[in-house]
Design an enzyme around this catalytic site. Sequence first.
Site, PDB file in Angstrom:
ATOM      1  CB  SER A 245      -0.959  -0.066   1.195  1.00  0.00           C
ATOM      2  OG  SER A 245      -2.084   0.704   0.904  1.00  0.00           O
ATOM      3  CE  LYS A 249      -0.029   5.461  -1.721  1.00  0.00           C
ATOM      4  NZ  LYS A 249      -1.091   4.881  -2.465  1.00  0.00           N
ATOM      5  CG  HIS A 386      -5.695  -2.624   0.632  1.00  0.00           C
ATOM      6  ND1 HIS A 386      -4.964  -2.218  -0.463  1.00  0.00           N
ATOM      7  CD2 HIS A 386      -5.181  -1.946   1.685  1.00  0.00           C
ATOM      8  CE1 HIS A 386      -4.059  -1.316  -0.078  1.00  0.00           C
ATOM      9  NE2 HIS A 386      -4.164  -1.145   1.230  1.00  0.00           N
TER      10      HIS A 386
HETATM   11  C1  GTR Z   1      -5.290   4.510   2.117  1.00  0.00           C
HETATM   12  C2  GTR Z   1      -4.709   5.376   1.033  1.00  0.00           C
HETATM   13  C3  GTR Z   1      -4.048   4.510   0.013  1.00  0.00           C
HETATM   14  C4  GTR Z   1      -3.139   3.501   0.646  1.00  0.00           C
HETATM   15  C5  GTR Z   1      -3.687   2.928   1.929  1.00  0.00           C
HETATM   16  C6  GTR Z   1      -2.690   2.168   2.814  1.00  0.00           C
HETATM   17  O1  GTR Z   1      -6.020   5.198   3.030  1.00  0.00           O
HETATM   18  O2  GTR Z   1      -5.745   6.123   0.480  1.00  0.00           O
HETATM   19  O3  GTR Z   1      -3.380   5.296  -0.939  1.00  0.00           O
HETATM   20  O4  GTR Z   1      -1.894   4.057   0.841  1.00  0.00           O
HETATM   21  O5  GTR Z   1      -4.230   3.883   2.744  1.00  0.00           O
HETATM   22  O6  GTR Z   1      -1.516   2.544   2.898  1.00  0.00           O
HETATM   23  O7  GTR Z   1      -3.119   1.214   3.448  1.00  0.00           O
END
Ligand code: GTR
Length: 405
Positions: A245, A249, A386
């Site tokens: 996540s 990045k 996710h």
């Molecule tokens: C979310 C964010 C995503 C991702 C995620 C995470 O809230 O919008 O871009 O980075 O968190 O890191 O779990």
Amino acid sequence: MRSREEMLQAVNYDESKVPQYVIPSPLQKADGSTVRDAAEWVNFQRPRILELFRREVYGASLPRPDSCSFQLLSCKSDAYMGLATRKEIRLRFEMADGKTHSAEMLLYLPNQATAPVPVFLGLCFKGNHVTSSEKDVRITGQNYPGNQDLGEDKRGLQAERWQFPEVLKRGYAAATLCYHDFFPDHVDGWQRSALSLFYAQPDSPEVRAKHTAIGVWAWGLSRALDCLEAEPGIDARRVAVHGHSRLGKTALWAGAQDPRFRLVISNDSGCCGAALSKRYFGENLEVIVNVFPHWFVTSFAQYARREAELPFDQNFLISLQAPRAVCIASASEDLWADPRGEFLSGAYAGEVYRLFGADSYSPTQMPAPGGRLSGLVSYHLRAGKHDQTGEDWQHYLELADRFLK
Ligand code: GTR
């Protein structure tokens, strides 16, 4: 400005509403001509694209501190019932003027090894103790003030995401540090971040215009690699960097800046990670710069709701990994991260890999849930939400067997 509710309501999850978009080519030079060969890419175009991302998105690269020392805090030779040796190491950074900052690494080395081993390195969210099922790992991540999440009761909570026993059995070392050690993940995390080594006022508009949390986390990964280079049991020429996540990045940005990372793994990295911004599917720039302003340089907000005007897209970030191995992982139900957009950026990085005689998959080859495409640029779509699971790790380990052994 729209309210948060209005912004979230505008998020698009409908493939038929993806706007017509043109994906810029990383090979196109400012004068309109095209990069012809790998030498021109390496010496001319690649540095320009790196500079573009520094200036427009993730911030300036930071130097090494004036000095780093690595202090062994613990060593346990029978970790995981004899499978591994566990070390806990403090990375201590010091500047000539006396400023210091530190971070703590958890490192597992497979006991069966007869020679230095390749390693998987990744930052963790909640502290080193949350990644391991061993009950005596030091609690870290406390640099995030007031976070109640990081205590004794969270031990091992995300061990599934790390798969340490499996990684060790396959002959790899595994290392992690908590990302809060480098920059507490909060809009006001600046003062307690490693930027305090370099700036008297890390929480100033000037620093926010030039640096980012993602940039500092990526810097932390490179400093962790410095530490692994000093570790006799590790072959530091064979390092995979991975992240889930926001840390996916970060892994991509770390891989872009530091070519010592030989395999770069992005898990569900989504918006401003692997996903193409111009598709405007799932999380978009307006949402991300408003909710997480500290992740990006201040000026990046100019592209909110103006994705079409971006002079690049995230296929450029994947291209910066060439010709090293990169793996993009998505989850089928993780529409917020736009699996198709993550897939496509890998396909469109192919033109850069081709300069090196390699290739990527084609934009028409998107696999069904459960499917994988394995190559120098690889992709898989895990069925589910996710997360990072044992199924994701099966692909990472297969790729590491191929590209790091
Ligand atoms: C979310 C964010 C995503 C991702 C995620 C995470 O809230 O919008 O871009 O980075 O968190 O890191 O779990």
